[in-house]
Design a protein around this motif. Structure first.
Motif, mmCIF file in Angstrom:
data_model
loop_
_atom_site.group_PDB
_atom_site.id
_atom_site.type_symbol
_atom_site.label_atom_id
_atom_site.label_comp_id
_atom_site.label_asym_id
_atom_site.label_seq_id
_atom_site.Cartn_x
_atom_site.Cartn_y
_atom_site.Cartn_z
ATOM 1 N N VAL A 39 0.867 -1.173 0.000
ATOM 2 C CA VAL A 39 0.000 0.000 0.000
ATOM 3 C C VAL A 39 0.905 1.224 0.000
ATOM 4 O O VAL A 39 1.663 1.449 0.936
ATOM 5 N N GLU A 40 0.836 1.969 -1.086
ATOM 6 C CA GLU A 40 1.697 3.136 -1.222
ATOM 7 C C GLU A 40 1.148 4.317 -0.434
ATOM 8 O O GLU A 40 -0.066 4.507 -0.377
ATOM 9 N N PRO A 41 2.025 5.124 0.138
ATOM 10 C CA PRO A 41 1.560 6.374 0.721
ATOM 11 C C PRO A 41 1.063 7.287 -0.401
ATOM 12 O O PRO A 41 1.328 7.022 -1.576
ATOM 13 N N LEU A 42 0.359 8.346 -0.043
ATOM 14 C CA LEU A 42 -0.154 9.249 -1.074
ATOM 15 C C LEU A 42 0.941 9.685 -2.027
ATOM 16 O O LEU A 42 0.737 9.799 -3.214
ATOM 17 N N ALA A 43 2.129 9.919 -1.486
ATOM 18 C CA ALA A 43 3.229 10.370 -2.330
ATOM 19 C C ALA A 43 3.885 9.217 -3.062
ATOM 20 O O ALA A 43 4.685 9.418 -3.947
ATOM 21 N N GLY A 44 3.524 7.979 -2.714
ATOM 22 C CA GLY A 44 4.130 6.826 -3.354
ATOM 23 C C GLY A 44 5.625 6.788 -3.119
ATOM 24 O O GLY A 44 6.150 7.422 -2.214
ATOM 25 N N ARG A 52 15.222 11.581 -5.639
ATOM 26 C CA ARG A 52 14.927 12.812 -4.899
ATOM 27 C C ARG A 52 14.067 12.471 -3.682
ATOM 28 O O ARG A 52 12.907 12.844 -3.596
ATOM 29 N N ASP A 53 14.662 11.733 -2.707
ATOM 30 C CA ASP A 53 13.949 11.374 -1.475
ATOM 31 C C ASP A 53 13.371 12.589 -0.769
ATOM 32 O O ASP A 53 12.388 12.486 -0.041
#
Length: 180
Positions: A39-44, A52-53
């Motif tokens: 499950v990815e966070p909104l920002a994936g 670019r962490d």
């Protein structure tokens, strides 16, 4: 050492992790039988994938609304990042990071694709002016038997079927309203 083969069989794991340790742990669980759903966070994982962490953690890009508010700035950063590799490289990197993506083919890419040739999804039609023209085919759709008409090739016939007399069609042509 205990044999872990199947140790997590029948388990469903929702993976909300990011970074290295969490995804690695859930990967190991999957290797030993767990059904892992990432499950990815909104920002994936897009920031890490782009190298670019820092971007997803910046307040201006943290949420969907934040990214929308700073859309032009984010687009400029993304365009610069995506210009560093070709689309196939990016697709592989994004897929590896479990970021949903798809390469959109150009016409040249489509016609050169071995799968397109294998399934016969391209047809060549003779055109009287430009010669052979490649046409993409939709599986199951009928094949075209001839090239598209030239400008005005069927205008008089169509206008006649619409109820216009030869004189009215001639008047339209003379006024520039139709091409024959």
């Amino acid at each position: 050492m205990t044999d872990l083969q199947g140790a997590f069989s029948g388990m469903r794991v929702l993976d909300f992790t990011a970074g290295v340790a969490g995804p690695h742990a859930t990967q190991l669980m999957a290797m030993h039988g767990a059904e892992v759903i990432k499950v990815e966070p909104l920002a994936g994982e897009w920031g890490r994938t782009l190298g670019r962490d820092d971007l997803p953690r910046q307040p201006r890009f943290r949420s969907s609304l934040d990214r929308l508010e700073h859309e032009n700035e984010l687009n400029a950063l993304l365009i610069a990042a995506f210009a560093t590799r070709d689309s196939r490289d990016w697709a592989a990197r994004l897929t590896e990071a479990d970021v949903m993506n798809s390469v959109v083919n150009s016409y040249a890419d489509y016609f050169a694709d071995p799968h397109v040739a294998e399934i016969g999804a391209c047809d060549w039609v003779d055109h009287p002016v430009v010669g052979q023209v490649p046409l993409p085919l939709v599986p199951g759709a009928p094949r075209l038997s001839e090239a598209s008409p030239e400008v005005g090739q069927h205008s008089a016939e169509i206008l006649g079927k619409a109820g216009l007399s030869d004189a009215e069609v001639s008047g339209l042509v003379a006024d520039g309203g139709a091409v024959i």
